[in-house]
Design a protein around this motif. Structure first.
Motif, PDB file in Angstrom:
ATOM      1  N   UNK A 101       0.827  -1.200   0.000  1.00 53.08           N
ATOM      2  CA  UNK A 101       0.000   0.000   0.000  1.00 53.08           C
ATOM      3  C   UNK A 101       0.869   1.262   0.000  1.00 53.08           C
ATOM      4  N   UNK A 102       1.929   1.243   0.800  1.00 51.75           N
ATOM      5  CA  UNK A 102       2.831   2.401   0.877  1.00 51.75           C
ATOM      6  C   UNK A 102       3.546   2.603  -0.453  1.00 51.75           C
TER       7      UNK A 102
ATOM      8  N   UNK B 139       8.281  10.178 -11.534  1.00 55.19           N
ATOM      9  CA  UNK B 139       8.816   8.807 -11.546  1.00 55.19           C
ATOM     10  C   UNK B 139      10.340   8.751 -11.452  1.00 55.19           C
ATOM     11  N   UNK B 140      10.908   9.641 -10.632  1.00 61.11           N
ATOM     12  CA  UNK B 140      12.362   9.643 -10.478  1.00 61.11           C
ATOM     13  C   UNK B 140      12.826   8.921  -9.212  1.00 61.11           C
ATOM     14  N   UNK B 141      11.897   8.280  -8.509  1.00 58.11           N
ATOM     15  CA  UNK B 141      12.263   7.508  -7.325  1.00 58.11           C
ATOM     16  C   UNK B 141      12.395   8.325  -6.064  1.00 58.11           C
ATOM     17  N   UNK B 142      12.000   9.602  -6.125  1.00 59.66           N
ATOM     18  CA  UNK B 142      12.022  10.441  -4.927  1.00 59.66           C
ATOM     19  C   UNK B 142      10.887  11.449  -4.988  1.00 59.66           C
ATOM     20  N   UNK B 143      10.436  11.851  -3.809  1.00 60.55           N
ATOM     21  CA  UNK B 143       9.325  12.792  -3.710  1.00 60.55           C
ATOM     22  C   UNK B 143       9.867  14.111  -3.197  1.00 60.55           C
ATOM     23  N   UNK B 144       9.680  15.146  -3.984  1.00 60.66           N
ATOM     24  CA  UNK B 144      10.187  16.477  -3.649  1.00 60.66           C
ATOM     25  C   UNK B 144       9.078  17.355  -3.066  1.00 60.66           C
ATOM     26  N   UNK B 145       9.471  18.511  -2.622  1.00 63.75           N
ATOM     27  CA  UNK B 145       8.531  19.526  -2.151  1.00 63.75           C
ATOM     28  C   UNK B 145       7.477  19.780  -3.229  1.00 63.75           C
ATOM     29  N   UNK B 146       7.927  19.939  -4.465  1.00 64.87           N
ATOM     30  CA  UNK B 146       7.003  20.233  -5.568  1.00 64.87           C
ATOM     31  C   UNK B 146       6.061  19.070  -5.851  1.00 64.87           C
TER      32      UNK B 146
ATOM     33  N   UNK C 209      12.129  12.910  -0.377  1.00 64.08           N
ATOM     34  CA  UNK C 209      11.849  11.694   0.384  1.00 64.08           C
ATOM     35  C   UNK C 209      11.963  10.490  -0.537  1.00 64.08           C
ATOM     36  N   UNK C 210      12.538   9.441  -0.005  1.00 66.10           N
ATOM     37  CA  UNK C 210      12.668   8.179  -0.734  1.00 66.10           C
ATOM     38  C   UNK C 210      11.566   7.229  -0.245  1.00 66.10           C
ATOM     39  N   UNK C 211      11.429   6.104  -0.914  1.00 63.77           N
ATOM     40  CA  UNK C 211      10.439   5.113  -0.520  1.00 63.77           C
ATOM     41  C   UNK C 211      10.628   4.711   0.941  1.00 63.77           C
ATOM     42  N   UNK C 212      11.872   4.535   1.374  1.00 59.90           N
ATOM     43  CA  UNK C 212      12.147   4.162   2.771  1.00 59.90           C
ATOM     44  C   UNK C 212      11.572   5.172   3.757  1.00 59.90           C
ATOM     45  N   UNK C 213      11.611   6.462   3.394  1.00 60.36           N
ATOM     46  CA  UNK C 213      11.033   7.502   4.258  1.00 60.36           C
ATOM     47  C   UNK C 213       9.518   7.325   4.358  1.00 60.36           C
ATOM     48  N   UNK C 214       8.878   7.013   3.244  1.00 58.21           N
ATOM     49  CA  UNK C 214       7.429   6.785   3.253  1.00 58.21           C
ATOM     50  C   UNK C 214       7.096   5.563   4.103  1.00 58.21           C
ATOM     51  N   UNK C 215       7.929   4.533   4.001  1.00 58.67           N
ATOM     52  CA  UNK C 215       7.702   3.322   4.790  1.00 58.67           C
ATOM     53  C   UNK C 215       7.798   3.643   6.276  1.00 58.67           C
TER      54      UNK C 215
END
Length: 175
Positions: A95-96, A107-114, A152-158
């Motif tokens: 789900x995460x 789709x660059x594997x990281x989530x930015x402020x924008x 943020x990376x996937x690990x941060x979301x996890x």
């Protein structure tokens, strides 16, 4: 499974089950196939954006345009794999991972402020101005010890969502 009008064989059903990590029963897969065929109005073997938008619950979702990027052109097997994240049996990690993909719009594997700002824009619509959204998000980032340049990376979301007991469940009607 080549064309949407063909029937599913036992082999097809088992292959789809394996592809979605056995999160759906064989009966649920057959029901999903029937729904897929209804959506695939031109029997092309995949579902277009317009066909997805014919589902009222999907069209009303404020994140529908973002989700469309993830689902447009899916064949049946990938359609079931996408829906598997919404299964009661799906793990929190599955789900995460889906939530992360929704936020990672480029789709660059990281989530930015924008990236987060874009999701906030989709969710708040005209309720907030761009200036208000940016101010709120900047404040949240600063309070959490981040800057606008942070990502943020996937690990941060996890870490954030992993123990939150996320409920993203869709019931598959079985005839």
């Amino acid at each position: 499974m080549g064309s949407a009008s063909s029937m599913l064989t036992q082999y097809d059903i088992e292959e789809v089950q394996q592809h979605c990590h056995h999160l759906f029963s064989q009966q649920e897969i057959v029901s999903l196939y029937q729904r897929f065929c209804q959506l695939d109005r031109n029997a092309k073997g995949f579902i277009s954006a317009d066909e997805f938008l014919s589902v009222p619950e999907f069209a009303m979702n404020p994140l529908s345009q973002r989700l469309l990027k993830m689902v447009e052109g899916l064949n049946f097997k990938d359609f079931v794999a996408f829906l598997s994240a919404f299964s009661v049996k799906a793990s929190v990690l599955q789900k995460v991972e889906l939530i992360f993909k929704v936020y990672d719009s480029d789709c660059n594997g990281k989530v930015s402020f924008n990236d987060i700002l874009e999701v906030l824009r989709d969710l708040s619509g005209t309720f907030m101005s761009d200036e208000q959204r940016e101010k709120v998000l900047t404040q949240v980032f600063e309070e959490a010890g981040y800057t606008k340049e942070s990502y943020f990376m996937l690990d941060d979301f996890i870490k954030v969502f992993g123990s939150s007991g996320i409920k993203m469940e869709v019931e598959v009607p079985v005839d």
